[in-house]
Design a protein around this motif. Structure first.
Motif, mmCIF file in Angstrom:
data_model
loop_
_atom_site.group_PDB
_atom_site.id
_atom_site.type_symbol
_atom_site.label_atom_id
_atom_site.label_comp_id
_atom_site.label_asym_id
_atom_site.label_seq_id
_atom_site.Cartn_x
_atom_site.Cartn_y
_atom_site.Cartn_z
ATOM 1 N N SER A 20 0.828 -1.213 0.000
ATOM 2 C CA SER A 20 0.000 0.000 0.000
ATOM 3 C C SER A 20 0.859 1.258 0.000
ATOM 4 C CB SER A 20 -0.913 0.010 1.224
ATOM 5 O OG SER A 20 -1.820 -1.047 1.160
ATOM 6 N N PHE A 21 1.895 1.277 0.832
ATOM 7 C CA PHE A 21 2.792 2.437 0.861
ATOM 8 C C PHE A 21 3.524 2.605 -0.467
ATOM 9 C CE2 PHE A 21 2.876 2.051 5.653
ATOM 10 C CZ PHE A 21 2.170 3.228 5.859
ATOM 11 N N ALA A 22 4.005 1.518 -1.027
ATOM 12 C CA ALA A 22 4.729 1.586 -2.300
ATOM 13 C C ALA A 22 3.796 2.034 -3.425
ATOM 14 C CB ALA A 22 5.352 0.235 -2.628
ATOM 15 N N GLY A 23 2.582 1.524 -3.440
ATOM 16 C CA GLY A 23 1.629 1.925 -4.468
ATOM 17 C C GLY A 23 1.266 3.391 -4.367
ATOM 18 N N GLY A 24 1.040 3.876 -3.160
ATOM 19 C CA GLY A 24 0.723 5.288 -2.971
ATOM 20 C C GLY A 24 1.872 6.187 -3.380
ATOM 21 N N THR A 25 3.080 5.802 -3.010
ATOM 22 C CA THR A 25 4.262 6.578 -3.389
ATOM 23 C C THR A 25 4.448 6.573 -4.896
ATOM 24 O OG1 THR A 25 5.310 6.010 -1.289
ATOM 25 C CG2 THR A 25 6.749 6.811 -3.043
ATOM 26 N N GLY A 26 4.280 5.420 -5.512
ATOM 27 C CA GLY A 26 4.419 5.321 -6.965
ATOM 28 C C GLY A 26 3.384 6.163 -7.695
ATOM 29 N N ASN A 27 2.145 6.144 -7.213
ATOM 30 C CA ASN A 27 1.105 6.954 -7.853
ATOM 31 C C ASN A 27 1.394 8.446 -7.710
ATOM 32 O OD1 ASN A 27 -0.395 4.806 -8.774
ATOM 33 N ND2 ASN A 27 -1.660 4.696 -6.947
ATOM 34 N N ALA A 28 1.858 8.866 -6.541
ATOM 35 C CA ALA A 28 2.194 10.275 -6.341
ATOM 36 C C ALA A 28 3.341 10.691 -7.259
ATOM 37 C CB ALA A 28 2.560 10.530 -4.881
ATOM 38 N N CYS A 29 4.341 9.842 -7.392
ATOM 39 C CA CYS A 29 5.476 10.150 -8.278
ATOM 40 C C CYS A 29 5.033 10.220 -9.735
ATOM 41 C CB CYS A 29 6.572 9.100 -8.110
ATOM 42 S SG CYS A 29 7.415 9.168 -6.530
ATOM 43 N N LEU A 30 4.196 9.285 -10.153
ATOM 44 C CA LEU A 30 3.712 9.288 -11.530
ATOM 45 C C LEU A 30 2.897 10.542 -11.812
ATOM 46 C CD1 LEU A 30 3.349 7.893 -14.262
ATOM 47 C CD2 LEU A 30 1.329 6.772 -13.305
ATOM 48 N N ASP A 31 2.010 10.895 -10.902
ATOM 49 C CA ASP A 31 1.211 12.110 -11.095
ATOM 50 C C ASP A 31 2.094 13.350 -11.171
ATOM 51 O OD1 ASP A 31 -1.067 10.600 -11.112
ATOM 52 O OD2 ASP A 31 -1.699 11.137 -9.080
ATOM 53 N N THR A 32 3.118 13.402 -10.337
ATOM 54 C CA THR A 32 4.034 14.546 -10.361
ATOM 55 C C THR A 32 4.762 14.633 -11.692
ATOM 56 O OG1 THR A 32 4.344 14.390 -7.973
ATOM 57 C CG2 THR A 32 6.010 15.607 -9.204
#
Length: 105
Positions: A20-32
């Motif tokens: 969950s933490f990795a997915g959230g971090t990855g999504n935030a990075c992709l959006d950025t």
């Protein structure tokens, strides 16, 4: 992949939290990254398109996994799904490496 081979509830639980933490971090990075590379006027279209394609692929993958579960063990389906994500991650990392080298030269 680790969850599919885990024999202990506590280990699977911790892996889900890490996922969950990795997915959230990855999504935030992709959006950025998408925001940085996309002109402001095109962002609504791009984010809408990414959302539509992502949800369509999610639905198709659930349909395919459900169909596959009729003949394959659930842990094997989970492992294959994890392996697929790992392969995509490696391909994207390779692309990012090649792209960063081109920008330096």
């Amino acid at each position: 992949m680790g969850i599919s081979v885990s024999n202990h509830f506590a280990a699977a639980f911790m892996l889900y939290i890490l996922l969950s933490f990795a997915g959230g971090t990855g999504n935030a990075c992709l959006d950025t990254l998408v925001m940085q590379e996309t002109p402001s006027a095109m962002q609504p279209f791009v984010f809408g398109l990414l959302s539509a394609v992502g949800n369509t692929l999610l639905g198709l993958s659930m349909l395919f996994a459900g169909w596959l579960l009729e003949g394959v063990e659930p842990r094997m389906v989970g492992f294959a799904g994890g392996a697929g994500f790992a392969i995509v991650a490696l391909l994207l990392a390779g692309y990012a490496g090649v792209r960063s080298k081109k920008k330096r030269t």
